[in-house]
Write an enzyme that holds these catalytic residues in place. Structure first.
Site, PDB file in Angstrom:
ATOM      1  CG  ASP A  29     -40.544  83.949  12.952  1.00 57.95           C
ATOM      2  OD1 ASP A  29     -40.793  83.660  11.762  1.00 57.95           O
ATOM      3  OD2 ASP A  29     -40.971  84.979  13.494  1.00 57.95           O
TER       4      ASP A  29
ATOM      5  CD  GLU B 233     -49.474 100.327   9.964  1.00 62.30           C
ATOM      6  OE1 GLU B 233     -49.272 100.318  11.187  1.00 62.30           O
ATOM      7  OE2 GLU B 233     -50.598 100.492   9.457  1.00 62.30           O
TER       8      GLU B 233
END
Length: 717
Positions: free
Chosen positions: A252, A456
């Site tokens: 990542d 979110e």
């Protein structure tokens, strides 16, 4: 082969395998050239004809961040379709657009980020807790549903040519990753072997073994003390050795630096880079691998280990056709006109239609009449185009908000009036008075509430937010934020019939609404055609048939601590309490009945499989989709097991009176359990099979018993 002579280097000769070609190319490179190719922004090597390439691209629900592209519903909405064929078709369209955009970029000399063929999608982490901001990017809380949809998405992205990849999919984030967002760069997710094997790994295994996924991305966090992007257990023991993965492994973005700076598992960036390469991380999203030259010089790893890592990277690029003449690559001829075609936009509408979940419909308020007189549309999400997209999105050719969709489908004789009422998060009731007046003058009210990317999302995400703010990441509670519930109560107090439409990427505890509002429709972040899809469902042009891929709880107080990765007390498989809406739930404008359940064989004494056969019939007056669900319960397990597991599903469309004959095979691993020492074992005893339109206990669900005789059988997986 055209253009191939005896002087052609092996790495440019398609008659050789990608592995042999990549090894030949690597043997011609200097150490500095090799290291330069192990970071996402890989420069060209002109003397060898290696073109520059940026590995970072995204295709979560459409080609993202590269200008115009068809925007499908966010992944959690895709999961709500429970439709494997639809997901594969969507993946095929996304890869069409990705190929078209890639070759157009090459014609323009553009080798930049988000222009390549290596898509870092799908996100197949398990949505274990509704507070996780990135749960919207996943296929929900169930390993089996996630695996089945993920495999089809990968197949759609990668194509079916025996020699070339259409695009290269990447399963992320490996493994045991689902928050907390604020701590992900240094968090250690502690998980026992049983939860690891039964919850966190199955979808990844399916994408590797069945989907032949080209890439796997490691997670930011640690798992049981090992940094996921430098984990011998995950990358070597499980991924390479146990599953035989032959694709590439990428970190990542920034995760290699985390090994040193946040996890503090290395004494330097050189050591962190060496640890990751030796564990099996071939590609660094970031630039920390620039320290690999020094790491080799200091004896922390060998050039041979660099070569091995590169072999995986160049094999993927070769399979994508990057070293072959375009006329030999079947996907290179996809024209730019394929991007955002009318057919693709029609598919985005169809996916949005199938993603909608009808949560409540008291007294058959829905579908509404198309000529009700005056329709009041109220709420902060009603006329917001950006909220439809979720995150990781492209720019749609056109987008339809809920308000616009309603105006489009109703009769000209009706009138639509609109008031936002309040903001998503703002604590002010300033707009209430206007909203109440609007409702009082209407015959029916459609309220559009929920969440957005500010509430979110990914840590520090700005995408999908209209202001200069960044996303809050995770949520602390699962209630409607701001003044939205107060607005809902105030409008309901007018006495007018109210339909609640929710736009969100995770579960909402709309407990008051469930008690007092007659109709509730879950629409997720439904993509560019979301407004039209919602309007069609509200006014009966379509019949909503989606099902929940997650559990809607009543409160976070019912859940274990967010940072606890043990599955006990989480998801439908382990939660024992009362829920608002269960996993697999969804209503329809018609009714269905299940009949003639047969399980064969009813007894077995070997690790074989058994078949479940039954019929489902539309007993109502309109056509509709039913999502057939099959669950299995181990009644006599000697070790902890789930309450029950989803082991099969199928979405079927039935006209009134029409019936479907369903046969499904339950595989041995689906009725195996994991012992304390981590072995997959089929124990003797009773198993119960459930078939119907929801989980065991749902009205109309049929059940039957299956018996395993003899002794326990250990499975070698």
């Amino acid at each position: 082969m055209t253009g191939i002579t005896e002087k052609t280097p092996i790495y440019l000769n398609p008659e050789f395998s990608p592995q042999i070609r990549s090894e030949d190319l690597i043997a011609r490179m200097t150490l500095a050239e090799k290291v330069s190719q192990m970071m996402d922004d890989a420069p060209g090597v002109e003397r060898l004809g290696i073109p520059p390439y940026n590995w970072w691209n995204e295709a979560l629900h459409g080609v993202a961040r590269a200008g115009g592209a068809t925007v499908f519903p966010q992944a959690i909405g895709i999961a709500a379709t429970w439709n494997e064929d639809l997901v594969r078709r969507m993946g095929d369209v996304i890869s069409d657009e990705g190929r078209a955009k890639y070759h157009e970029a090459l014609r323009q000399g553009d080798h930049g980020r988000y222009k390549g063929l290596t898509f870092w999608s799908p996100n197949i982490n398990i949505f274990r807790d509704p507070r996780w901001g990135r749960g919207q990017e996943t296929y929900g809380e169930d390993p089996y549903l996630t695996a089945r949809l993920g495999v089809q998405f990968v197949r759609g992205l990668q194509g079916d040519d025996p020699q070339y990849l259409k695009t290269a999919a990447c399963a992320k984030h490996f493994a045991v990753h689902s928050g907390p967002e604020a701590d992900r760069h240094g968090f250690d997710a502690q998980v026992n072997i049983r939860d690891l094997k039964t919850t966190y790994l199955p979808a990844f295994e399916a994408l590797v073994r069945e989907g032949n996924v080209a890439g796997v991305m490691g997670a930011y966090n640690r798992t049981n003390g090992e940094a996921c992007c430098a984990s011998p257990t995950l990358l070597q023991g499980i991924l390479r050795q146990a599953w035989g993965f032959e694709g590439y492994i990428v970190s990542d973005c920034g995760a290699i630096r985390d090994i040193y700076e946040h996890h503090q598992l290395a004494e330097s960036l050189e050591e962190a880079s060496a640890m990751a390469v030796q564990a099996g991380c071939n590609l660094n999203c970031g630039c920390t691998y620039e320290h690999l030259m020094a790491a080799v010089g200091h004896g922390l790893l060998s050039e041979r280990e660099i070569d091995l890592a590169l072999r995986y990277l160049f094999a993927v690029r070769i399979r994508l056709g990057m070293f072959d003449p375009p006329e030999q690559v079947p996907y290179a001829s996809i024209p730019i006109e394929a991007n955002q075609s009318l057919a693709n936009q029609a598919l985005a509408l169809e996916v949005a239609r199938q993603s909608l979940v009808l949560l409540k419909n008291a007294d058959h308020l829905l579908p509404l009449s198309k000529d009700p007189g005056v329709i009041a549309v109220i709420g902060p999400n009603a006329d917001d185009e950006l909220v439809l997209r979720g995150n990781y999105y492209g720019e749609p050719a056109e987008s339809t908000t809920i308000l616009q969709g309603i105006r489009h489908v109703i009769f000209p004789s009706s009138k639509v009036v609109y008031a936002p009422g309040c903001g998503i998060t703002e604590p002010s009731p300033e707009g209430f008075e206007e909203a109440i007046r609007t409702a009082e003058g209407a015959d029916v009210v459609v309220m559009v509430l929920g969440l957005n990317q500010q509430l979110e999302g990914e840590e520090n995400q700005q995408e999908g937010i209209s202001t200069a703010d960044v996303s809050k990441g995770d949520r602390r509670n699962i209630n409607l934020p701001g003044e939205q519930e107060a607005l809902l109560r105030a409008v309901a107090a007018t006495g007018k019939p109210v339909v609640l439409v929710l736009l969100n990427g995770s579960a909402l505890a709309v407990n008051w609404a469930d008690e007092h509002i007659p109709a509730i429709l879950e629409a997720w972040y439904p993509g560019q055609a979301g407004g039209r899809a919602v309007a069609e469902a509200l006014f009966g042009d379509t019949n909503p048939g989606g099902r929940l891929p997650i559990t809607f709880y009543r409160s976070v107080e019912d859940l274990p601590p967010y940072e606890d990765y043990a599955m006990s007390g989480r998801t439908y498989r382990y939660f024992e309490g009362d829920v608002l809406y269960p996993f697999g739930y969804g209503l329809s404008y018609t009714t269905f009945e299940y009949q003639n359940l047969v399980v064969s064989p009813e007894e077995f004494d070997h690790p074989g499989m058994f078949q479940v056969s039954f019929e489902v019939v539309n007993t109502g007056r309109v056509s509709g989709y039913e999502v057939v669900q099959i669950y299995l319960r181990d009644v006599e397990a000697a070790v902890p097991v789930p309450r029950h597991n989803l082991v099969g599903f199928r979405r079927v469309h039935l006209a009134p009176g029409e019936r479907a004959y369903i046969t499904h095979t339950v595989e041995p691993k689906q009725f195996a359990c994991v012992t304390d020492d981590g072995q997959w074992t089929i124990e003797p005893g009773q198993f119960e099979v459930f078939v119907g339109g929801g989980q065991p206990g749902t009205q109309g669900v049929l059940s039957a018993r299956v018996t395993k005789n003899g002794s326990s059988i250990t499975l070698n997986f």
